[in-house]
Write a protein that holds these residues in place. Structure first.
Motif, PDB file in Angstrom:
ATOM      1  N   PRO A  32      26.839 -48.286-119.267  1.00  0.00           N
ATOM      2  CA  PRO A  32      26.810 -47.600-117.965  1.00  0.00           C
ATOM      3  C   PRO A  32      28.223 -47.238-117.525  1.00  0.00           C
ATOM      4  N   ASP A  33      28.327 -46.227-116.678  1.00  0.00           N
ATOM      5  CA  ASP A  33      29.637 -45.846-116.141  1.00  0.00           C
ATOM      6  C   ASP A  33      30.058 -46.782-115.006  1.00  0.00           C
ATOM      7  N   VAL A  34      29.092 -47.190-114.189  1.00  0.00           N
ATOM      8  CA  VAL A  34      29.365 -48.140-113.109  1.00  0.00           C
ATOM      9  C   VAL A  34      28.273 -49.199-113.126  1.00  0.00           C
ATOM     10  N   ALA A  35      28.615 -50.392-112.676  1.00  0.00           N
ATOM     11  CA  ALA A  35      27.619 -51.470-112.682  1.00  0.00           C
ATOM     12  C   ALA A  35      27.947 -52.504-111.611  1.00  0.00           C
ATOM     13  N   GLU A  47      34.631 -48.667-122.333  1.00  0.00           N
ATOM     14  CA  GLU A  47      34.506 -49.977-122.960  1.00  0.00           C
ATOM     15  C   GLU A  47      33.908 -50.984-121.980  1.00  0.00           C
ATOM     16  N   GLU A  48      34.288 -50.891-120.726  1.00  0.00           N
ATOM     17  CA  GLU A  48      33.740 -51.724-119.668  1.00  0.00           C
ATOM     18  C   GLU A  48      33.384 -50.831-118.489  1.00  0.00           C
ATOM     19  N   PRO A  49      32.194 -51.003-117.887  1.00  0.00           N
ATOM     20  CA  PRO A  49      31.827 -50.151-116.753  1.00  0.00           C
ATOM     21  C   PRO A  49      32.713 -50.427-115.542  1.00  0.00           C
TER      22      PRO A  49
END
Length: 513
Positions: A357-360, A325-327
């Motif tokens: 994205p998975d990370v940001a 839901e949130e990176p």
């Protein structure tokens, strides 16, 4: 009542093998079908005719079934092309090539039909099912070529008038008046797709000769392209005559459809003339429907045809995966704490749009060293790093929903090339907001499974080369600079030089196995 029960039972027995085979096939291709339908619901784009075309396909399929009364059988030699289409779909899934998966959907549908009906019977269903190909969003790859053709055509037309203009890429500059961008929506793709669909449907309903269908189709394509060229030329010319105050600029979509509708008049007149040609009359008078196929072993055929997509589905990794839901927050430490954060995460209203994205790491910042004592920052900087652990449905690096800028708000002014200290290539771009008049200078690059690319298509293809190494990650890095008095490109190059090494180290630590 007994006769009615016999007819119902016969219908169920004839229909159930198709339900069995297509049920197994849709278990495999459903994520792709869902992606195609998601483009249909965007009614302001090139594929908004998808639902209507699907309904027409269903009606034509039922019509063909009533006319030919097909008999279900088993035609094992058609298993080979069906298996090849399944392999192509599987490769597209493994390599996360959405276009390859979309290209195989219609062949897979026809392949399942031909296994159960054979070639003689399935010929009646090629157009009813094949017309769906004009609603599959693989045609976007023609857009750039169509844009360039539209630019060259209007360059020729404008040259016939006393208009002072220059052309650079897809931009037409009316000297002293304004500029027009021949953007994606001006390529004429939507008119081309609708024109092709209408031509194929008209040919299916009214022609029997293949030559008549081909001639009519080619004329429809030419008129659809002509409609877009006329539309763009009239808008540019009226913009020149009214000093960019014509209402056609804001209402260009509706105007385009009126021009397209006008081209349908000569198209259907030509179609009518083709219907009464001697070759068409001879073909209509000598038409003979294909006879029914032998009943054959329909259940073995249904079982084998259903087993193949299930087998491919079993070998494929989970294509859905888990979408956050949130990176996850991607912390990057820069040497000497040179950069400090600014409030907000955009530059002059600009920021990239990146989905799931998975990370940001997304931050607006300023350079401490460039700030004089007691004064504010001379320039605002933006850094966006978006990483995917692995690419899957709804979480892909290159997809329709991921955009560097909103085309309705920003216009490209200049393209340039850059490179990092390590030689990593970056694509540079200067954007302008026509409403505010403000500029933003950005640079971006794709880092896909250890390979660097600056082009979206090549970033997709990098997954093929990356398939043979242990990495599965994909990242987008975007750098931005907004300033009024500085040299934007030089400031951007300095920002990239100072931050790129730390970003690459962090990505490699996070994703390298």
């Amino acid at each position: 009542m007994a006769i009615e029960r016999i007819h119902v039972r016969s219908f169920i027995q004839a229909f159930f093998p198709f339900l069995f085979v297509f049920g197994a096939l849709f278990l495999l291709i459903w994520p792709t079908v869902e992606g195609i339908v998601s483009r249909w619901v965007k009614f302001d784009e090139s594929y908004s005719h998808g639902f209507l075309l699907f309904l027409v396909s269903v009606v034509l399929t039922v019509r063909a079934a009533k006319r030919t009364s097909p008999v279900t059988g088993f035609y094992p030699w058609w298993l080979a092309p069906f298996a090849l289409a399944l392999i192509a779909y599987g490769l597209g899934d493994l390599l996360r090539l959405q276009a390859l998966r979309e290209l195989t959907v219609v062949p897979l549908l026809l392949g399942a039909l031909v296994i159960l009906l054979g070639w003689r019977q399935v010929r009646a269903f090629i157009i009813p099912v094949g017309v769906l190909f004009f609603a599959v969003p693989v045609w976007d790859y023609l857009s750039w070529t169509l844009q360039l053709v539209t630019v060259e055509t209007n360059k020729l037309l404008l040259g016939l008038f006393d208009i002072n203009f220059e052309v650079e890429g897809v931009f037409v500059y009316l000297i002293g008046v304004g500029a027009f961008e021949i953007a994606h929506g001006c390529s004429g793709l939507r008119y081309l797709l609708v024109g092709q669909s209408l031509a194929v449907l008209y040919g299916e309903l009214n022609f029997r000769c293949v030559r008549s269908r081909i001639v009519f189709f080619l004329i429809a394509v030419a008129l659809a392209l002509l409609a877009n060229w006329i539309r763009v030329f009239v808008i540019i010319y009226m913009g020149y005559e009214t000093n960019m105050e014509t209402g056609l600029i804001e209402d260009h979509d509706n105007f385009g459809w009126w021009v397209f509708a006008a081209t349908l008049v000569p198209l259907f007149i030509i179609g009518r003339k083709l219907e009464v040609t001697r070759i068409e009359q001879q073909a209509t008078g000598s038409e003979v429907e294909a006879g029914p196929a032998k009943l054959g072993r329909r259940w073995p055929g249904a079982l084998v045809a259903a087993a193949l997509p299930l087998l491919v589905l079993g070998f494929l990794p989970n294509s859905d995966g888990y979408v956050l839901e949130e990176p996850e927050r991607f912390a990057i430490d820069f040497e000497h704490n040179r950069y400090a954060p600014l409030f907000g995460n955009h530059l002059n209203g600009w920021r990239p749009q990146v989905r799931n994205p998975d990370v940001a790491f997304v931050q607006t910042m300023f350079d401490r060293q460039s700030v004089a004592e007691g004064s504010g920052p001379e320039k605002s900087l933006f850094l966006g790093v978006y990483g995917y652990e692995y690419q899957r449905h709804r979480a892909e690096l290159v997809q329709y929903w991921n955009r560097l800028y909103e085309r309705d708000e920003w216009v490209p002014e200049r393209f340039f090339r850059m490179s990092s200290p390590g030689g990593t290539p970056l694509q540079g771009l200067t954007l302008k907001n026509p409403r505010s008049g403000k500029n933003v200078h950005i640079a971006y690059t794709y880092y896909v499974e250890g390979l660097w690319e600056t082009d979206q298509l090549r970033a997709k293809l990098a997954q093929v080369a990356g398939f043979f190494n242990p990495r599965t990650d994909a990242s987008l890095m975007v750098f931005g600079v907004a300033c009024e008095k500085c040299n934007g490109e030089d400031a951007l190059a300095m920002f990239v030089d100072n931050t790129m090494p730390a970003i690459v180290r962090k990505i490699d630590q996070r994703f390298r196995h």
